[in-house]
Design an enzyme around this catalytic site. Structure first.
Site, PDB file in Angstrom:
ATOM      1  N   GLY A 101      92.785  14.396  41.766  1.00 16.11           N
ATOM      2  CA  GLY A 101      93.947  14.343  40.721  1.00 16.11           C
ATOM      3  C   GLY A 101      94.797  14.768  39.968  1.00 16.11           C
ATOM      4  N   LEU A 106      88.350  22.660  38.809  1.00 16.12           N
ATOM      5  CA  LEU A 106      88.499  21.691  39.987  1.00 16.12           C
ATOM      6  C   LEU A 106      89.352  20.584  39.327  1.00 16.12           C
ATOM      7  CD1 LEU A 106      89.487  20.583  42.593  1.00 16.12           C
ATOM      8  CD2 LEU A 106      87.172  20.076  43.454  1.00 16.12           C
ATOM      9  N   SER A 144      87.365   5.734  31.192  1.00 15.61           N
ATOM     10  CA  SER A 144      87.627   4.646  30.553  1.00 15.61           C
ATOM     11  C   SER A 144      87.030   4.217  29.590  1.00 15.61           C
ATOM     12  CB  SER A 144      88.369   3.532  31.709  1.00 15.61           C
ATOM     13  OG  SER A 144      89.300   2.857  30.289  1.00 15.61           O
ATOM     14  N   TYR A 189      88.143  -3.260  36.878  1.00 13.91           N
ATOM     15  CA  TYR A 189      88.361  -1.755  36.583  1.00 13.91           C
ATOM     16  C   TYR A 189      86.891  -0.944  35.849  1.00 13.91           C
ATOM     17  CZ  TYR A 189      90.859   2.137  34.805  1.00 13.91           C
ATOM     18  OH  TYR A 189      91.140   3.598  34.108  1.00 13.91           O
ATOM     19  N   SER A 230      97.568  16.098  40.281  1.00 12.60           N
ATOM     20  CA  SER A 230      98.959  16.492  40.460  1.00 12.60           C
ATOM     21  C   SER A 230      99.831  15.567  39.912  1.00 12.60           C
ATOM     22  CB  SER A 230      99.561  15.825  41.661  1.00 12.60           C
ATOM     23  OG  SER A 230      99.041  14.045  41.767  1.00 12.60           O
ATOM     24  N   SER A 231      99.265  14.736  38.577  1.00  9.40           N
ATOM     25  CA  SER A 231     100.871  13.369  38.134  1.00  9.40           C
ATOM     26  C   SER A 231      99.254  13.356  36.807  1.00  9.40           C
ATOM     27  CB  SER A 231     101.537  12.706  38.460  1.00  9.40           C
ATOM     28  OG  SER A 231     100.116  11.569  38.804  1.00  9.40           O
ATOM     29  N   GLY A 232     100.291  12.739  35.972  1.00  9.79           N
ATOM     30  CA  GLY A 232      98.977  12.280  34.733  1.00  9.79           C
ATOM     31  C   GLY A 232      98.346  12.728  33.796  1.00  9.79           C
ATOM     32  N   ILE A 233      97.634  12.032  33.381  1.00  5.17           N
ATOM     33  CA  ILE A 233      96.300  12.484  33.015  1.00  5.17           C
ATOM     34  C   ILE A 233      95.912  14.338  33.595  1.00  5.17           C
ATOM     35  CG2 ILE A 233      94.192  12.964  31.801  1.00  5.17           C
ATOM     36  CD1 ILE A 233      94.351  10.370  31.323  1.00  5.17           C
ATOM     37  N   GLY A 234      95.643  13.899  34.705  1.00  5.31           N
ATOM     38  CA  GLY A 234      94.735  15.770  35.509  1.00  5.31           C
ATOM     39  C   GLY A 234      96.523  16.711  35.561  1.00  5.31           C
TER      40      GLY A 234
END
Length: 267
Positions: A9, A6, A129, A142, A11-15
């Site tokens: 997130g 699983l 990060s 952040y 759907s895009s980028g790193i994931g």
């Protein structure tokens, strides 16, 4: 039997890169998004999940268990960026960032632990990060939210060892993704005493993302951790100087390191 994964997130980028790479490696992959209907062309299923909504977390995990009967790996990738002078960021936006970057992953972890204990196995990977290792100007919130996730993982690992559940952090540097478009930017105010330094720093941060590394590097790093019998506590993925900055922070006097950062951001 293929392991079930699983990715929050996803759907895009790193994931997305992680999910597609793991699918090529024959894992059973599920990703999540707050708006899964937008990603009908995804190469792996995208389920509805908002890490700030415990109900959607519970429902998504139940859906996966109903279909697969197990859940072997959870990758806490969903996150949100935030920039601005700490003095000028609305308190509700600070809280919102922690809800996504810190409390959200904790909620996901708590929801999957009963199943992993039942299986007597499991791996949880928290995507943090490199910014979480240091307080960065105009990225302080952040840095704090990702740093908090790094630290709580250290504690979680020790608590879970007796159940054969493993946990680790993977801290990326700057990658070429759409994170800049989705993060909260405190507005550049004409009357603000921070207008010029914040504006200059914002431009520099956006350049770092645009010139960032290929997300495929993160996907390969995640896979390497997944096939490692006993993962380390911390992993860093990114350009040499980004990773070396963490080493410098350990060995340099605080004020010297602070000066290096200020020179980098031209403050």
């Amino acid at each position: 039997m293929s392991k079930v994964v699983l990715i929050t997130g996803g759907s895009s980028g790193i994931g997305k890169s992680i999910g597609e790479f793991l699918r090529e490696k024959k894992f059973v992959v599920y990703g999540t998004s707050r708006n899964p209907e937008k990603y009908k062309d995804s190469k792996f299923p995208i389920l509805a999940l908002d890490v700030k909504d415990k109900g959607t977390i519970k429902q998504t995990i139940a859906t996966i268990l109903e279909k697969e009967g197990r859940l072997d790996v959870v990758i806490n990738n969903a996150g949100a960026g935030i920039t601005g002078p700490i003095e000028e960021i609305p308190e509700e936006e600070i809280k919102n960032n922690f809800e996504t970057n810190f409390f959200g992953p904790i909620s996901v972890i708590k929801a999957v632990l009963p199943q992993m204990r039942k299986q007597q196995s499991g791996l949880i990977i928290n995507i943090t990060s490199i910014a979480g290792y240091m307080g960065l100007p105009y990225r302080g919130v952040y840095s704090a939210s990702k740093g908090a996730l790094e630290l709580i993982t250290e504690a979680f690992r020790m608590e879970l060892k007796g159940f054969n559940i493993k946990m680790t952090n993977i801290a990326p540097g700057d990658f070429a993704t759409n994170i800049a478009a989705g993060r909260y930017h405190a507005p550049l105010l004409d009357h603000s005493p921070y207008k010029k330094p914040y504006g200059d720093t914002l431009n520099l941060m956006n350049t770092h993302v645009d010139d960032g590394s290929d997300p495929l590097l993160m996907a390969k790093a995640v896979y390497k951790v997944m096939v490692t019998p006993n993962p380390k506590v911390h992993y860093k993925v990114g350009e040499f100087m980004q990773k070396f900055s963490i080493v410098l922070k350990r060995i340099l006097p605080d004020k010297v390191y602070e000066k290096l950062l200020m020179n980098h951001y031209k403050l």
